[in-house]
Design a protein around this motif. Structure first.
Motif, PDB file in Angstrom:
ATOM      1  N   GLN A 120       7.803  -9.364  -4.628  1.00 37.05           N
ATOM      2  CA  GLN A 120       6.351  -9.208  -4.532  1.00 37.05           C
ATOM      3  C   GLN A 120       5.793 -10.067  -3.405  1.00 37.05           C
ATOM      4  O   GLN A 120       4.922  -9.624  -2.639  1.00 37.05           O
ATOM      5  CB  GLN A 120       5.688  -9.580  -5.851  1.00 37.05           C
ATOM      6  N   GLN A 121       6.294 -11.277  -3.285  1.00 35.04           N
ATOM      7  CA  GLN A 121       5.853 -12.173  -2.210  1.00 35.04           C
ATOM      8  C   GLN A 121       6.204 -11.580  -0.847  1.00 35.04           C
ATOM      9  O   GLN A 121       5.410 -11.660   0.101  1.00 35.04           O
ATOM     10  CB  GLN A 121       6.534 -13.542  -2.388  1.00 35.04           C
ATOM     11  N   SER A 122       7.374 -10.961  -0.749  1.00 37.57           N
ATOM     12  CA  SER A 122       7.782 -10.321   0.506  1.00 37.57           C
ATOM     13  C   SER A 122       6.849  -9.179   0.868  1.00 37.57           C
ATOM     14  O   SER A 122       6.458  -9.019   2.027  1.00 37.57           O
ATOM     15  CB  SER A 122       9.219  -9.782   0.371  1.00 37.57           C
ATOM     16  N   LEU A 123       6.506  -8.371  -0.139  1.00 39.02           N
ATOM     17  CA  LEU A 123       5.584  -7.251   0.100  1.00 39.02           C
ATOM     18  C   LEU A 123       4.226  -7.755   0.544  1.00 39.02           C
ATOM     19  O   LEU A 123       3.641  -7.235   1.506  1.00 39.02           O
ATOM     20  CB  LEU A 123       5.448  -6.421  -1.182  1.00 39.02           C
ATOM     21  N   ASP A 124       3.719  -8.767  -0.128  1.00 38.57           N
ATOM     22  CA  ASP A 124       2.386  -9.305   0.188  1.00 38.57           C
ATOM     23  C   ASP A 124       2.314  -9.880   1.598  1.00 38.57           C
ATOM     24  O   ASP A 124       1.244  -9.885   2.217  1.00 38.57           O
ATOM     25  CB  ASP A 124       2.002 -10.396  -0.822  1.00 38.57           C
ATOM     26  N   ALA A 125       3.455 -10.332   2.101  1.00 38.94           N
ATOM     27  CA  ALA A 125       3.466 -10.979   3.418  1.00 38.94           C
ATOM     28  C   ALA A 125       3.776 -10.016   4.558  1.00 38.94           C
ATOM     29  O   ALA A 125       3.728 -10.410   5.727  1.00 38.94           O
ATOM     30  CB  ALA A 125       4.498 -12.112   3.425  1.00 38.94           C
ATOM     31  N   SER A 126       4.079  -8.760   4.225  1.00 40.99           N
ATOM     32  CA  SER A 126       4.499  -7.817   5.267  1.00 40.99           C
ATOM     33  C   SER A 126       3.524  -6.654   5.413  1.00 40.99           C
ATOM     34  O   SER A 126       3.485  -5.751   4.572  1.00 40.99           O
ATOM     35  CB  SER A 126       5.892  -7.267   4.942  1.00 40.99           C
ATOM     36  N   PRO A 127       2.751  -6.626   6.486  1.00 38.82           N
ATOM     37  CA  PRO A 127       1.839  -5.492   6.727  1.00 38.82           C
ATOM     38  C   PRO A 127       2.577  -4.160   6.812  1.00 38.82           C
ATOM     39  O   PRO A 127       2.067  -3.131   6.370  1.00 38.82           O
ATOM     40  CB  PRO A 127       1.178  -5.843   8.064  1.00 38.82           C
ATOM     41  N   VAL A 128       3.783  -4.176   7.379  1.00 38.24           N
ATOM     42  CA  VAL A 128       4.549  -2.931   7.504  1.00 38.24           C
ATOM     43  C   VAL A 128       4.940  -2.405   6.126  1.00 38.24           C
ATOM     44  O   VAL A 128       4.799  -1.210   5.843  1.00 38.24           O
ATOM     45  CB  VAL A 128       5.808  -3.144   8.373  1.00 38.24           C
ATOM     46  N   MET A 129       5.431  -3.280   5.259  1.00 32.27           N
ATOM     47  CA  MET A 129       5.819  -2.860   3.908  1.00 32.27           C
ATOM     48  C   MET A 129       4.633  -2.281   3.145  1.00 32.27           C
ATOM     49  O   MET A 129       4.769  -1.361   2.333  1.00 32.27           O
ATOM     50  CB  MET A 129       6.398  -4.039   3.123  1.00 32.27           C
ATOM     51  N   GLN A 130       3.459  -2.822   3.417  1.00 30.97           N
ATOM     52  CA  GLN A 130       2.251  -2.385   2.708  1.00 30.97           C
ATOM     53  C   GLN A 130       1.755  -1.019   3.182  1.00 30.97           C
ATOM     54  O   GLN A 130       0.887  -0.426   2.542  1.00 30.97           O
ATOM     55  CB  GLN A 130       1.158  -3.432   2.880  1.00 30.97           C
ATOM     56  N   THR A 131       2.293  -0.514   4.283  1.00 29.77           N
ATOM     57  CA  THR A 131       1.865   0.810   4.752  1.00 29.77           C
ATOM     58  C   THR A 131       2.478   1.939   3.924  1.00 29.77           C
ATOM     59  O   THR A 131       2.013   3.074   3.993  1.00 29.77           O
ATOM     60  CB  THR A 131       2.247   1.031   6.227  1.00 29.77           C
ATOM     61  N   VAL A 132       3.530   1.627   3.177  1.00 27.97           N
ATOM     62  CA  VAL A 132       4.181   2.662   2.365  1.00 27.97           C
ATOM     63  C   VAL A 132       3.257   3.059   1.218  1.00 27.97           C
ATOM     64  O   VAL A 132       2.749   2.204   0.493  1.00 27.97           O
ATOM     65  CB  VAL A 132       5.527   2.150   1.817  1.00 27.97           C
ATOM     66  N   ARG A 133       3.040   4.347   1.082  1.00 27.85           N
ATOM     67  CA  ARG A 133       2.139   4.849   0.032  1.00 27.85           C
ATOM     68  C   ARG A 133       2.742   4.611  -1.343  1.00 27.85           C
ATOM     69  O   ARG A 133       3.866   5.039  -1.612  1.00 27.85           O
ATOM     70  CB  ARG A 133       1.887   6.344   0.231  1.00 27.85           C
ATOM     71  N   PRO A 134       2.028   3.939  -2.236  1.00 27.74           N
ATOM     72  CA  PRO A 134       2.557   3.678  -3.572  1.00 27.74           C
ATOM     73  C   PRO A 134       2.737   4.963  -4.373  1.00 27.74           C
ATOM     74  O   PRO A 134       1.953   5.913  -4.246  1.00 27.74           O
ATOM     75  CB  PRO A 134       1.483   2.787  -4.215  1.00 27.74           C
TER      76      PRO A 134
END
Length: 340
Positions: free
Chosen positions: A293-307
């Motif tokens: 979760q911390q990795s996701l929160d820190a990565s703008p690229v990871m956050q672009t993936v549609r949930p």
């Protein structure tokens, strides 16, 4: 932001470099996770043994069995982290805890590690299917089958089969038998796990009684197994997923578009060890579950993936074949509409 745009702007190495700081095991976090999971799991077993030994109606045990099944799924996630050497800093500790948690989940550690690591090198690759994944045929491959084999594939892909019969076959039978793939380590792992399970059954028969043990263990295992198979299924089988032939296979697209970001309610996310953040896991498998979760929160690229929401994910059971012309998963029902 659109993940489709980012796949052309980043490399897998740059993504891994940006997340490298989170791929560091934390022994204190790992021990705490074992404590906050194993203690409730054991407590649920004690409650269930008491209820069955004292003649409680089996229906009354169901909520406790379901709760125990969720905790067993979480225990299996710890085994999964040990497979990647990411749970503890010590390789020895990872192997020991991997074996112990694997035995608890009826899964030989080295046996499963072998197949799972192959999966990480071949997922979303149409030319390297069949090891550590849910079998998926292309439309053309399905059309080439005989009627009998088509029926067999339809049954295999039916949710009542792969979530109902599947856990019994996988965890109670298939993983008891050493497979031809792998070597001595994998075969030894299966033998050790089987002997450990026999020892547990012997101890149970001398203490709580074999009947009591089976009335608890079998439903917990089957429910947890169904949950685990579902999680594994929906991680790479969903609307909009990426698959490609080997020569066109792209590691960035495979990670960002070929793996789901399964956004579960917080309690379910905790119980499933953050494995729903599967796109992050496939970018850098050595990130332990407690850092995902911390990795996701820190990565703008990871956050672009549609949930992928829980509600949306249920539609995935009707996506049964890969259509190479349209580059998407389709249902059996759609074959007529596609002219197949």
């Amino acid at each position: 932001m659109d993940s489709n745009r980012f796949v052309d702007e980043v490399t897998i190495n740059s993504l891994r470099k940006s997340l490298k700081q989170y791929a560091v095991p934390n022994d204190r976090r790992a021990v705490w996770q074992l404590a906050n999971t194993l203690i409730p799991y054991i407590a649920l077993w004690i409650i269930l043994v008491y209820m069955i030994r004292n003649g409680f109606a089996l229906i009354l045990t169901l909520p406790f069995i379901i709760a125990a099944a969720f905790f067993l799924v979480r225990i299996f996630i710890f085994c999964h982290d040990c497979v990647h050497g990411s749970f503890f800093t010590s390789p020895r500790a990872n192997k020991i805890i991997g074996y112990v948690t694997g035995i608890m989940a009826f899964t030989p550690f080295s046996y499963w590690q072998h197949d799972h690591l192959i999966h990480h090198g071949t997922y979303a690759d149409l030319d390297h299917r069949g090891v550590g994944d849910i079998s998926t045929l292309t439309v053309e491959e399905y059309r080439a089958l005989s009627r009998t084999k088509r029926l067999a594939y339809r049954l295999y892909r039916n949710p009542f089969v792969f979530l109902g019969i599947g856990p019994s076959y996988t965890f109670l039978l298939a993983q008891r038998l050493p497979h031809k793939r792998g070597g001595k380590s994998e075969r030894l792992s299966a033998m050790i796990t089987n002997l450990a399970l026999l020892g547990i059954m012997l101890m149970a028969s001398l203490t709580m009684g074999l009947g009591t043990y089976l009335l608890i263990q079998v439903p917990i295992m089957l429910i947890a197994g169904a949950m685990g198979i579902w999680l594994f299924y929906v991680q790479h089988q969903f609307e909009g997923v990426y698959w490609a032939r080997h020569e066109n296979w792209d590691p960035v697209k495979a990670a960002l578009l070929g793996c789901s970001y399964y956004k579960l309610p917080k309690l379910l996310q905790w119980l499933t060890g953050n494995i729903g953040l599967h796109h992050v896991h496939h970018v850098l498998p050595r990130i332990p579950n407690y850092h995902l979760q911390q990795s996701l929160d820190a990565s703008p690229v990871m956050q672009t993936v549609r949930p992928l929401t829980l509600r949306e994910s249920f539609k995935s059971v009707w996506l049964n074949l890969w259509d190479e012309k349209q580059q998407k998963l389709v249902s059996f029902r759609s074959l007529k509409e596609l002219g197949h």
